[in-house]
Design an enzyme around this catalytic site. Structure first.
Site, PDB file in Angstrom:
ATOM      1  N   ASP A   1      32.273  20.745  67.832  1.00 34.34           N
ATOM      2  CA  ASP A   1      31.190  21.399  67.080  1.00 34.34           C
ATOM      3  C   ASP A   1      31.564  21.691  65.638  1.00 34.34           C
ATOM      4  OD1 ASP A   1      32.891  23.673  67.313  1.00 34.34           O
ATOM      5  OD2 ASP A   1      31.883  24.248  69.173  1.00 34.34           O
TER       6      ASP A   1
ATOM      7  N   GLU B   1      38.061  14.485  69.571  1.00 44.70           N
ATOM      8  CA  GLU B   1      36.882  14.797  70.390  1.00 44.70           C
ATOM      9  C   GLU B   1      36.505  13.568  71.202  1.00 44.70           C
ATOM     10  OE1 GLU B   1      33.775  15.931  72.364  1.00 44.70           O
ATOM     11  OE2 GLU B   1      34.777  17.431  71.111  1.00 44.70           O
TER      12      GLU B   1
ATOM     13  N   GLN C   1      27.826  13.091  78.578  1.00 45.81           N
ATOM     14  CA  GLN C   1      27.239  14.376  78.948  1.00 45.81           C
ATOM     15  C   GLN C   1      25.835  14.526  78.372  1.00 45.81           C
ATOM     16  OE1 GLN C   1      30.091  17.081  77.156  1.00 45.81           O
ATOM     17  NE2 GLN C   1      30.172  15.766  75.366  1.00 45.81           N
TER      18      GLN C   1
ATOM     19  N   ASP D   1      39.979  10.560  74.376  1.00 41.24           N
ATOM     20  CA  ASP D   1      40.341  11.553  75.382  1.00 41.24           C
ATOM     21  C   ASP D   1      41.620  12.248  74.922  1.00 41.24           C
ATOM     22  OD1 ASP D   1      40.282  12.524  78.365  1.00 41.24           O
ATOM     23  OD2 ASP D   1      42.320  11.807  77.987  1.00 41.24           O
ATOM     24  N   ALA D   2      41.624  13.565  74.923  1.00 40.74           N
ATOM     25  CA  ALA D   2      42.757  14.323  74.389  1.00 40.74           C
ATOM     26  C   ALA D   2      44.043  13.998  75.129  1.00 40.74           C
ATOM     27  CB  ALA D   2      42.462  15.825  74.456  1.00 40.74           C
TER      28      ALA D   2
ATOM     29  N   ASP E   1      40.743  23.616  72.341  1.00 39.29           N
ATOM     30  CA  ASP E   1      39.416  24.251  72.426  1.00 39.29           C
ATOM     31  C   ASP E   1      38.544  23.383  73.324  1.00 39.29           C
ATOM     32  OD1 ASP E   1      37.290  25.907  71.975  1.00 39.29           O
ATOM     33  OD2 ASP E   1      36.818  25.117  69.991  1.00 39.29           O
TER      34      ASP E   1
END
Length: 519
Positions: free
Chosen positions: A302, A322, A250, A354-355, A378
Site C-alpha cells: 500500500d 510485493e 486476491q 514472493d517474499a 509487513d
C-alpha cells in the site's frame, strides 16, 4: 471389423470427453480458489473439498449403474446438469457467503454434487464406447485405456487453463460460467452429431432442448455477472465500494465513506485512513535512526511504510517486495492520497515477487546480494498454510542473510489480545532464528490492541525508542515508545515452540484466537 466411420465417431466422442473433463476440473479448482478467497483456505477446508470430490467420483460411478441401459440419454442429462450447476457454482457460492458470512458447508456440498456428476460420466461413456463391439477382455482394456487417456488429458488442459488463462483474465465467476458453456456446448455436439442414432426422436429433441435451455441460462449469467458480483460484493462491506478488482492472487477492494478510505484484500481489512498513521508510525520508526540509509519492506504494497521511511533525512534506498503487482498499481493510483506518492519516488525500487522466494534467491546468490539497515515484514496474518511460511523460523533465518551489521527488523505480529498465542509464537519463532527480540504493542482503533516484534542480530535485546532524527509524528512519541513494551497480566509473554515450514503451528493459533473472540 471396425469401420473408418466408427473410428471417427469414437475419436469425436473422446475429444468431447476431454473437453468435459477439463470443465470438471475447472469447477473443482474454482471451489478451492473460492475456499481461499472467502476466508477458509486452510488445510481442513482444502482437505474436505479435495477428499469430498474424490469420494464423490466413486459415489457417482456406483450411482450411474441403473442408468447404463439408457447410457446416451443419461449421459446427456448429466452433462446438462453438470454444465449448468458447474457454471453457476462460483456465483451462487459467492452469494451464499455475502448473505450468510459462511461458505464451508456450501462449498463441501457443491463439491460432492459436482464430483458425483463427474463420477457418473465414466461408466456411461464406457457403455457408449463399447456399443457395437464384442466385449472381449482385450477390447475392453483398449476402450478403458482410451477413455482414461481422454479424461486425464482433458483434466490436464483444464488444470493449465485455469491458472494461466481463465482466472487472471476473466476472474473466478466468469471463468466457471465459461467452463459451463464449454461443457454444455460439448454435450450439444455429442447429442447432435454422435448420439443421434442412439436416441429416439423424442429423446433427441428433449436432450437438445434441455441443453439449449442450459446454454441460454449460462449466457444470461455471463451477461449479468458483473452486476451480480457488484451487488454481492457490496453487501460484504459497510462502506461504499469505490474500487474493486480480482487480481491473479486476491480480491482487492477499496471503500470510502467521507474521509475514511479503507483497503481490503480478500475481505480482510488492511488499513483505515482514519488511524493508519498509528500502525504505520509504530511499525517504521523503532527500526530507523540517523544512520539508516537503506530499508527493505516485505509486503506493505500500500506504500504507507515507504511513505514514512522517505521522511527520514538519511534514507537513500528502499526496496519494496510485493507479491501482487495489482496492489502496487492500486497504491500508485487509488491510494495515492494516503501514501503521498511514495511508490513513485526514485529512491523506491519496486519488486514484484514472493517474499520468501526473493529472500531465498538472495541467500543462494541467484541475484546480486543486498544488505539493509532496516527491514520490515509487513505481511498479512498467517491464517493459512501459504501465508504461514512468511512467519516461519526458516523465513526469519533468510531475513538475517540480508541484514547489514547492526540492522533491525520489525515484524507486524497481530493482536496480543485477540490472538495471543499467535503473537507470542511469532516472537518465539523470530528468536529461534537467531534474533534478539523486544515485543511491543499499541492501540489502533480500527484493529484494537496491535502488536509488533522488534529484533536485531545481536546478543542484547533492542530498545523500542524514537530516534532524534525522526520527523514530527502524530502518534508515536518517546512516551508511547516506552509504554509500548509493557504488557498486562492478561497477555503476558509466553514461551512457545517456533512455527516452521514443516509444522506451521501459527495457523491454528490464529484460528483458535478468532474462534475464542467469536469472529
Amino acid at each position: 471389423m471396425e469401420t473408418a466411420t466408427s473410428r471417427r465417431w469414437r475419436a469425436l466422442l473422446l475429444g468431447s470427453v476431454a473437453a468435459c473433463a477439463a470443465c470438471g476440473l475447472v469447477y473443482e479448482l474454482a471451489l478451492l480458489a473460492l475456499s481461499a478467497s472467502l476466508g477458509r483456505g486452510d488445510v481442513v477446508a482444502n482437505s474436505l473439498i479435495v477428499a469430498g470430490y474424490v469420494a464423490a467420483l466413486g459415489f457417482g460411478a456406483v450411482a450411474a449403474k441403473p442408468f447404463v441401459r439408457r447410457a446416451a440419454m443419461s449421459f446427456l442429462g448429466i452433462e446438462c446438469v453438470l454444465g449448468l450447476l458447474g457454471g453457476v457454482s462460483a456465483t451462487a457460492l459467492y452469494w451464499v457467503f455475502s448473505v450468510t458470512g459462511e461458505s464451508l458447508g456450501a462449498l463441501v456440498a457443491a463439491t460432492f454434487v459436482i464430483g458425483t456428476l463427474v463420477g457418473a460420466e465414466v461408466p456411461l461413456l464406457m457403455t457408449l464406447l463399447q456399443t457395437g463391439r464384442i466385449a472381449s477382455a482385450e477390447n475392453t482394456g483398449r476402450v478403458l485405456a482410451n477413455l482414461n487417456a481422454a479424461d486425464y488429458f482433458g483434466a490436464l488442459v483444464g488444470g493449465l487453463i485455469w491458472p494461466f488463462v481463465l482466472l487472471p483474465t476473466v476472474g473466478m465467476l466468469k471463468a466457471t460460467a465459461i467452463a459451463g458453456l464449454i461443457n454444455v456446448t460439448a454435450a450439444l455436439i455429442i447429442a447432435a452429431l454422435l448420439l443421434r442414432k442412439m436416441l429416439s426422436r423424442r429423446a433427441r429433441f428433449a436432450s437438445v432442448g434441455a441443453l439449449l435451455a442450459a446454454l441460454i441460462a449460462l449466457v444470461a449469467l455471463l451477461a449479468g455477472i458483473r452486476d451480480i458480483e457488484a451487488t454481492a460484493r457490496q453487501s460484504l462491506y459497510a462502506q461504499p465500494i469505490v474500487f474493486a478488482k480480482h487480481s491473479k492472487y486476491q480480491d482487492i477492494v477499496v471503500t470510502r465513506f467521507g474521509e475514511d478510505r479503507r483497503l481490503y484484500l480478500d475481505g480482510g481489512l488492511q488499513y483505515s485512513s482514519r488511524d493508519e498513521y498509528r500502525y504505520t508510525e509504530s511499525l517504521v520508526y523503532p527500526a530507523v535512526g540517523k544512520d539508516t540509509k537503506s530499508a527493505l519492506i516485505l509486503g506493505g504494497g500500500d506504500g504507507l511504510a515507504a511513505r514514512e521511511l522517505l521522511r527520514m533525512p538519511n534514507i537513500e534506498r528502499i526496496v519494496q517486495v510485493e507479491l501482487d503487482p495489482e496492489v502496487i498499481e492500486v497504491a500508485r493510483t487509488v491510494l495515492r492520497e494516503d501514501n503521498r506518492g511514495s511508490l513513485e519516488d526514485p529512491r523506491v525500487e519496486k519488486v514484484t515477487a514472493d517474499a520468501f522466494a526473493w529472500l531465498h534467491d538472495q541467500a543462494r546468490g541467484k541475484v546480486p546480494a543486498q544488505k539493509f539497515d532496516a527491514i520490515y515484514a509487513d505481511l498479512p496474518d498467517p491464517d493459512n498454510a501459504v501465508l504461514a511460511k512468511l512467519y516461519s523460523q526458516e523465513f526469519y533465518g533468510l531475513i538475517r542473510t540480508v541484514a547489514a551489521p547492526g540492522a533491525k527488523l520489525v515484524v507486524q505480529s497481530g493482536s496480543p489480545f485477540s490472538t495471543p498465542q499467535a503473537y507470542w509464537r511469532t516472537d518465539s519463532t523470530i528468536r529461534a532464528a537467531g534474533w534478539s527480540t523486544t515485543p511491543y504493542h499499541v492501540h489502533v482503533p480500527t484493529f484494537g490492541d496491535w502488536g509488533f516484534v522488534l529484533a536485531q542480530a545481536a546478543p542484547e535485546s533492542p530498545s523500542v525508542t524514537l530516534d532524534d532524527a525522526a520527523p514530527p509524528l502524530k502518534f508515536f512519541t518517546p512516551e508511547v515508545a516506552r509504554a509500548a513494551t509493557v504488557f498486562g497480566a492478561d497477555n503476558s509473554p509466553q514461551q512457545l515452540e517456533p512455527s516452521t515450514l514443516a509444522h506451521p503451528q501459527i495457523v491454528e493459533d490464529i484460528r483458535r484466537g478468532w474462534r475464542q473472540a467469536g469472529e
